[in-house]
Scaffold this active site. Structure first.
Site, PDB file in Angstrom:
ATOM      1  N   HIS A 190     -54.439 -23.331  35.154  1.00 54.87           N
ATOM      2  CA  HIS A 190     -54.488 -22.326  36.220  1.00 54.87           C
ATOM      3  C   HIS A 190     -53.222 -22.361  37.062  1.00 54.87           C
ATOM      4  O   HIS A 190     -52.657 -21.314  37.402  1.00 54.87           O
ATOM      5  CB  HIS A 190     -55.721 -22.570  37.104  1.00 54.87           C
ATOM      6  CG  HIS A 190     -55.856 -21.560  38.196  1.00 54.87           C
ATOM      7  ND1 HIS A 190     -56.412 -20.319  38.000  1.00 54.87           N
ATOM      8  CD2 HIS A 190     -55.461 -21.595  39.494  1.00 54.87           C
ATOM      9  CE1 HIS A 190     -56.368 -19.646  39.138  1.00 54.87           C
ATOM     10  NE2 HIS A 190     -55.812 -20.388  40.055  1.00 54.87           N
ATOM     11  N   ARG A 295     -58.814  -9.982  36.622  1.00 52.18           N
ATOM     12  CA  ARG A 295     -59.575 -11.225  36.791  1.00 52.18           C
ATOM     13  C   ARG A 295     -60.442 -11.107  38.042  1.00 52.18           C
ATOM     14  O   ARG A 295     -59.999 -11.403  39.151  1.00 52.18           O
ATOM     15  CB  ARG A 295     -58.621 -12.416  36.917  1.00 52.18           C
ATOM     16  CG  ARG A 295     -57.787 -12.682  35.674  1.00 52.18           C
ATOM     17  CD  ARG A 295     -56.965 -13.954  35.860  1.00 52.18           C
ATOM     18  NE  ARG A 295     -56.256 -14.350  34.664  1.00 52.18           N
ATOM     19  CZ  ARG A 295     -54.964 -14.130  34.444  1.00 52.18           C
ATOM     20  NH1 ARG A 295     -54.235 -13.508  35.353  1.00 52.18           N
ATOM     21  NH2 ARG A 295     -54.393 -14.542  33.325  1.00 52.18           N
ATOM     22  N   ARG A 331     -62.534  -7.694  33.519  1.00 51.17           N
ATOM     23  CA  ARG A 331     -63.254  -8.823  32.928  1.00 51.17           C
ATOM     24  C   ARG A 331     -64.336  -9.281  33.892  1.00 51.17           C
ATOM     25  O   ARG A 331     -64.056  -9.552  35.062  1.00 51.17           O
ATOM     26  CB  ARG A 331     -62.296  -9.981  32.634  1.00 51.17           C
ATOM     27  CG  ARG A 331     -62.982 -11.166  31.964  1.00 51.17           C
ATOM     28  CD  ARG A 331     -62.007 -12.283  31.648  1.00 51.17           C
ATOM     29  NE  ARG A 331     -61.530 -12.968  32.842  1.00 51.17           N
ATOM     30  CZ  ARG A 331     -60.594 -13.923  32.834  1.00 51.17           C
ATOM     31  NH1 ARG A 331     -60.018 -14.271  31.708  1.00 51.17           N
ATOM     32  NH2 ARG A 331     -60.217 -14.504  33.963  1.00 51.17           N
ATOM     33  N   GLU A 430     -62.102 -15.500  22.215  1.00 52.58           N
ATOM     34  CA  GLU A 430     -61.496 -16.778  22.598  1.00 52.58           C
ATOM     35  C   GLU A 430     -62.265 -17.976  22.031  1.00 52.58           C
ATOM     36  O   GLU A 430     -61.882 -19.122  22.238  1.00 52.58           O
ATOM     37  CB  GLU A 430     -61.391 -16.884  24.122  1.00 52.58           C
ATOM     38  CG  GLU A 430     -62.666 -16.550  24.861  1.00 52.58           C
ATOM     39  CD  GLU A 430     -62.466 -16.368  26.356  1.00 52.58           C
ATOM     40  OE1 GLU A 430     -61.447 -16.825  26.888  1.00 52.58           O
ATOM     41  OE2 GLU A 430     -63.348 -15.761  26.989  1.00 52.58           O
ATOM     42  N   ASN A 453     -55.344 -18.473  25.364  1.00 56.88           N
ATOM     43  CA  ASN A 453     -55.368 -19.793  26.007  1.00 56.88           C
ATOM     44  C   ASN A 453     -56.567 -20.612  25.530  1.00 56.88           C
ATOM     45  O   ASN A 453     -56.429 -21.733  25.053  1.00 56.88           O
ATOM     46  CB  ASN A 453     -55.415 -19.658  27.525  1.00 56.88           C
ATOM     47  CG  ASN A 453     -54.259 -18.844  28.073  1.00 56.88           C
ATOM     48  OD1 ASN A 453     -53.293 -18.582  27.376  1.00 56.88           O
ATOM     49  ND2 ASN A 453     -54.366 -18.433  29.317  1.00 56.88           N
ATOM     50  N   ASP A 454     -57.749 -20.021  25.666  1.00 59.07           N
ATOM     51  CA  ASP A 454     -58.952 -20.734  25.238  1.00 59.07           C
ATOM     52  C   ASP A 454     -59.082 -20.759  23.718  1.00 59.07           C
ATOM     53  O   ASP A 454     -59.594 -21.729  23.150  1.00 59.07           O
ATOM     54  CB  ASP A 454     -60.206 -20.111  25.865  1.00 59.07           C
ATOM     55  CG  ASP A 454     -60.509 -20.701  27.237  1.00 59.07           C
ATOM     56  OD1 ASP A 454     -60.011 -21.805  27.520  1.00 59.07           O
ATOM     57  OD2 ASP A 454     -61.216 -20.052  28.025  1.00 59.07           O
ATOM     58  N   ARG A 464     -56.986 -28.264  27.361  1.00 64.19           N
ATOM     59  CA  ARG A 464     -55.686 -27.758  27.805  1.00 64.19           C
ATOM     60  C   ARG A 464     -55.322 -28.201  29.216  1.00 64.19           C
ATOM     61  O   ARG A 464     -54.201 -27.976  29.668  1.00 64.19           O
ATOM     62  CB  ARG A 464     -55.626 -26.233  27.688  1.00 64.19           C
ATOM     63  CG  ARG A 464     -56.609 -25.444  28.563  1.00 64.19           C
ATOM     64  CD  ARG A 464     -56.514 -23.970  28.169  1.00 64.19           C
ATOM     65  NE  ARG A 464     -57.485 -23.117  28.834  1.00 64.19           N
ATOM     66  CZ  ARG A 464     -57.254 -22.422  29.937  1.00 64.19           C
ATOM     67  NH1 ARG A 464     -56.074 -22.499  30.519  1.00 64.19           N
ATOM     68  NH2 ARG A 464     -58.188 -21.657  30.461  1.00 64.19           N
TER      69      ARG A 464
END
Length: 576
Positions: A190, A295, A331, A430, A453-454, A464
């Site tokens: 993040h 987001r 999302r 993901e 990312n995921d 991660r």
């Protein structure tokens, strides 16, 4: 002078003074004092209330000066601080039970917080978080510790922290933060994503940074090489001042592409979107084709309570106005893993990234989910919104989410509230399980976006957030590119939009391959738009196809990265 190595995750240079950020740990113990100390202990408590009130006054004043509505949060905290019933109970514990002031504060606020948290109305229940905030402030003052806050900074600083949580960065004063150094985190943490979005140079994974550095000392962050300089000498400062100036000059050259169309050298158009994490206006909207990822958790993290339907609706309307007719991919709430809400009690999980998060959490909390869906649907009547669900692992997940949308639609219809009846429904890919059956998933949705990312994390079985195993987090691995090739091909054949919204979507090296694999739509941090347009202009479609065909047959990430960097260097030398 001392040099410390870390991982550069947001490029640039920063020269400034260190600000050690450590969030306060509110630890208290059951403790009492001897008789005849009552007056002194009451004075200690009253002084703490006075100092806490002064802190709140200062924050309210600064936020009001900046026209920031968040000042209302601290006005509410002042009301709690001076609540007569709470004050009376604290005084009684001190005077009658001889409880130490910090224990009396903790016991009293915890008592009232539990009562509120059991309220049937979720808005009232969420107010328990405000009580905990005021309790923490009072106990911190009683313990003689100064407030550490990233929302209001008096000077320009380089923030040094163990980690920056979403709750820390939700109100980050980006105008004052020159650079970021953390002890943990990697390319897709993040902290890294926020730093890149705000164009703040950042080096993460610096061991024991908060212990090594001191508040106020001079520091240089070299977020190109991944080196942090402690107490640099004048010569080093001069060297990096010049490097910083040269870096900004090169950025200006790339920025010339910001206003151009995103086209390949052979003329094919690539659709570029931006990832958005607030309702604030920004020039970045001018230079993109769509919002590829809104987001929505920012609404939940910047508040001390669950945001109401109207609050969410108005925020989504702000984004619609900012986008000025461009489609917005909203999302739904993606909480869990490294993102938590202090007012929403989540069960302890040994592996939170594999636990109840995102869509799983929403389906398990239909009230929270329905509130967001209603707000999003209401906003869809005002502008083009695409609904996207994160952490989808099965076809059942998709169908259950769609049922929740239909339920919210039915409610709005019965209430006579307009919404887009044909709103597009999509998923984030993901989880490898859904990637493997994307031929089935494509029949259930209108579109999809890959959260790389995921997907990388789950494909390679690597946390991660763990800086000690970053070498295993390989977004450029052959496995990743083969997964992506299958997803892109499947959706293209079905004639349905497919995009990338993870960090790979804003990486020119990755896009060089992905365009060759058939991707024509991607979304990224707005700070990457110019360099992405620049890269696209250097290659023809045929060249990207040839590059992709070579990459897909390579054996290791290192081979792929070495090859792509050579290709990019050759292309740059031709244009210089």
């Amino acid at each position: 002078m001392r040099l410390i190595k870390g991982k550069p995750v947001s490029h640039g240079y920063a020269i400034g003074n260190v600000y050690i950020y450590k969030s306060f740990s509110c630890d208290t113990f059951e403790s009492y004092f001897e008789k005849d100390q009552e007056c002194g202990r009451i004075e200690q408590y009253e002084k703490a209330v006075e100092l806490a009130n002064e802190e709140l006054d200062e924050m309210i004043s600064l936020l009001q000066d900046n026209n920031d509505d968040k000042y209302k949060i601290f006005v509410a905290h002042q009301e709690i601080l001076h609540d007569e019933e709470i004050d009376e109970q604290i005084r009684n514990l001190i005077l009658t039970n001889h409880a130490m002031p910090d224990y009396a504060v903790d016991k009293t606020f915890s008592f009232f917080a539990v009562i509120l948290s059991k309220a049937k109305d979720p808005l009232i229940a969420a107010r328990a978080a405000d009580l905990r905030d005021v309790r923490n402030r009072l106990i911190r003052v009683l313990h003689g510790e100064k407030e550490k806050n990233l929302s209001i900074l008096a000077n320009d600083v380089i923030v040094v922290a163990h980690d920056l949580l979403p709750s820390d960065t939700a109100t980050l004063d980006r105008t004052r933060v020159l650079g970021i150094v953390t002890e943990v985190g990697g390319e897709t943490s993040h902290s890294a994503i926020i730093a890149r979005g705000y164009k703040i140079p950042a080096v993460l994974g610096v061991p024991e940074a908060t212990a090594i550095f001191s508040d106020g000392e001079k520091c240089i962050v070299d977020a190109i090489e991944g080196t942090v300089y402690m107490r640099p000498n004048d010569t080093t400062i001069q060297t990096f001042t010049e490097k910083h100036a040269q870096y900004l000059k090169e950025l200006q050259e790339v920025e010339k592409y910001l206003t151009t169309e995103p086209k390949l050298a052979s003329g094919e158009r690539i659709s570029l979107g931006i990832n958005v994490a607030s309702a604030e206006a920004s020039d970045e909207y001018k230079y993109c084709d769509f919002v590829g990822l809104l987001r929505t958790e920012f609404l939940y993290m910047q508040s001390d309570t669950l945001p109401s339907e109207d609050v969410q609706y108005k925020s989504y309307l702000s984004v619609i106005r900012n986008a000025k007719g461009k489609p917005i991919t909203l999302r739904t709430l993606d909480i869990g893993g490294d993102k938590t809400l202090k007012y929403l009690e989540l069960p302890h999980e040994d592996n939170p990234f594999l636990g109840k998060r995102a869509l799983r959490l929403c389906l398990d909390n239909p009230g929270i989910f329905n509130t967001q869906l209603r707000a999003a649907l209401r906003a869809s009547a005002e502008g083009e919104i695409w609904l996207m669900f994160p952490m989808v692992g099965t076809i059942d997940d998709i169908r259950n989410a769609r049922k929740a949308v239909e339920h919210a639609k039915a409610e709005l219809y019965n209430e006579g509230i307009p919404y887009d009846e044909n709103i597009k429904i999509g998923i984030m890919i993901e989880i490898p399980a859904i990637a493997q059956i994307c031929d089935l998933a494509v029949k259930e949705v209108d579109f999809a976006s890959v959260g790389t990312n995921d997907l990388t994390q789950y494909t390679h079985a690597v946390d991660r957030m763990n800086s000690s195993i970053t070498d295993y987090y390989q977004s450029f691995s052959p496995a990743m590119f083969r997964l992506l090739e299958n997803i892109i091909s499947t959706f293209n054949k079905a004639g349905k939009p497919i995009s990338i919204c993870g960090e790979m979507g804003g990486d020119p090296l990755a896009m060089l391959v992905l365009v060759g694999l058939g991707l024509r739509k991607t979304s990224m941090s707005g700070s990457n738009i110019a360099k992405m347009k620049h890269m696209l202009s250097c290659f023809s479609l045929q060249e990207t196809k040839e590059i992709a065909s070579k990459v897909i047959n390579m054996a290791t990430q290192q081979e792929i990265l070495e090859f792509l960097n050579e290709v990019l260097i050759r292309a740059k030398s031709k244009t210089d």
